[in-house]
Design a protein around this motif. Structure first.
Motif, PDB file in Angstrom:
ATOM      1  N   ARG A   1      -6.703   9.990  -0.329  1.00 40.39           N
ATOM      2  CA  ARG A   1      -7.728   9.046  -0.773  1.00 40.39           C
ATOM      3  C   ARG A   1      -9.148   9.587  -0.537  1.00 40.39           C
ATOM      4  NH1 ARG A   1      -5.342   3.881  -1.442  1.00 40.39           N
ATOM      5  NH2 ARG A   1      -3.364   3.623  -0.368  1.00 40.39           N
ATOM      6  N   GLY A   2      -9.238  10.665   0.229  1.00 45.18           N
ATOM      7  CA  GLY A   2     -10.557  11.218   0.523  1.00 45.18           C
ATOM      8  C   GLY A   2     -11.288  10.455   1.607  1.00 45.18           C
ATOM      9  N   THR A   3     -10.508   9.771   2.467  1.00 45.70           N
ATOM     10  CA  THR A   3     -11.139   9.003   3.538  1.00 45.70           C
ATOM     11  C   THR A   3     -10.773   9.490   4.915  1.00 45.70           C
ATOM     12  OG1 THR A   3      -9.305   7.416   3.525  1.00 45.70           O
ATOM     13  CG2 THR A   3     -11.205   6.892   2.148  1.00 45.70           C
ATOM     14  N   GLY A   4      -9.951  10.532   4.979  1.00 41.64           N
ATOM     15  CA  GLY A   4      -9.506  11.041   6.282  1.00 41.64           C
ATOM     16  C   GLY A   4     -10.545  11.918   6.926  1.00 41.64           C
TER      17      GLY A   4
ATOM     18  N   ALA B   1     -11.452  15.103   5.003  1.00 47.74           N
ATOM     19  CA  ALA B   1     -12.253  14.842   3.809  1.00 47.74           C
ATOM     20  C   ALA B   1     -13.702  14.561   4.199  1.00 47.74           C
ATOM     21  CB  ALA B   1     -11.679  13.676   3.020  1.00 47.74           C
ATOM     22  N   ASN B   2     -13.898  13.793   5.267  1.00 46.67           N
ATOM     23  CA  ASN B   2     -15.244  13.485   5.732  1.00 46.67           C
ATOM     24  C   ASN B   2     -15.966  14.722   6.212  1.00 46.67           C
ATOM     25  OD1 ASN B   2     -14.909  10.776   5.113  1.00 46.67           O
ATOM     26  ND2 ASN B   2     -14.192  10.258   7.169  1.00 46.67           N
TER      27      ASN B   2
ATOM     28  N   THR C   1       0.813  -1.209   0.000  1.00 45.40           N
ATOM     29  CA  THR C   1       0.000   0.000   0.000  1.00 45.40           C
ATOM     30  C   THR C   1       0.852   1.267   0.000  1.00 45.40           C
ATOM     31  OG1 THR C   1      -0.094   0.117   2.413  1.00 45.40           O
ATOM     32  CG2 THR C   1      -1.832  -1.158   1.298  1.00 45.40           C
TER      33      THR C   1
ATOM     34  N   TRP D   1      -2.080   9.787   3.425  1.00 44.31           N
ATOM     35  CA  TRP D   1      -2.788   9.030   2.396  1.00 44.31           C
ATOM     36  C   TRP D   1      -4.291   9.011   2.625  1.00 44.31           C
ATOM     37  CZ3 TRP D   1      -0.447   8.608  -1.929  1.00 44.31           C
ATOM     38  CH2 TRP D   1       0.936   8.533  -1.970  1.00 44.31           C
ATOM     39  N   ALA D   2      -4.730   9.061   3.872  1.00 42.25           N
ATOM     40  CA  ALA D   2      -6.177   9.106   4.142  1.00 42.25           C
ATOM     41  C   ALA D   2      -6.776  10.361   3.516  1.00 42.25           C
ATOM     42  CB  ALA D   2      -6.437   9.058   5.640  1.00 42.25           C
ATOM     43  N   TYR D   3      -6.079  11.466   3.631  1.00 44.97           N
ATOM     44  CA  TYR D   3      -6.547  12.719   3.029  1.00 44.97           C
ATOM     45  C   TYR D   3      -6.526  12.614   1.505  1.00 44.97           C
ATOM     46  CZ  TYR D   3      -6.961  17.606   1.790  1.00 44.97           C
ATOM     47  OH  TYR D   3      -7.380  18.783   1.234  1.00 44.97           O
TER      48      TYR D   3
ATOM     49  N   GLU E   1     -17.254  16.637   3.205  1.00 47.47           N
ATOM     50  CA  GLU E   1     -18.424  16.001   2.609  1.00 47.47           C
ATOM     51  C   GLU E   1     -19.682  16.312   3.399  1.00 47.47           C
ATOM     52  OE1 GLU E   1     -17.729  11.832   2.223  1.00 47.47           O
ATOM     53  OE2 GLU E   1     -16.043  12.119   0.852  1.00 47.47           O
TER      54      GLU E   1
END
Length: 81
Positions: free
Chosen positions: A69-72, A75-76, A55, A65-67, A79
């Protein structure tokens, strides 16, 4: 899984992996020996080539990487707004 472990487990040579990536075997050696970090641009390519077994997070811990990938958490929060 570390990149070296992946190459060993799949019996892939540094040269063959470098060719698939479009980089030199010397660069792959430098990554594996810790002489040179793996660039953030190369990480997603390596992750795809390894089928996700290696990974981005394992390859380069200097990037959030969470940011990316849009999953941090940031990012949440965006949304939800």
């Amino acid at each position: 899984m570390k990149l070296a472990e992946y190459l060993d487990s799949t019996k892939t040579s540094q040269s063959a992996f470098a060719k698939r990536l479009g980089v030199s075997q010397g660069l792959v050696y430098q990554w594996l020996s810790g002489k040179r970090p793996i660039s953030a641009e190369q990480c997603p390519v390596i992750e795809r080539l390894t089928g996700g077994l290696v990974t981005c997070e394992e390859l380069n811990d200097k990037v959030d990487w969470a940011y990316v990938r849009g999953t941090g958490p940031q990012a949440n929060a965006q949304e939800a707004a």
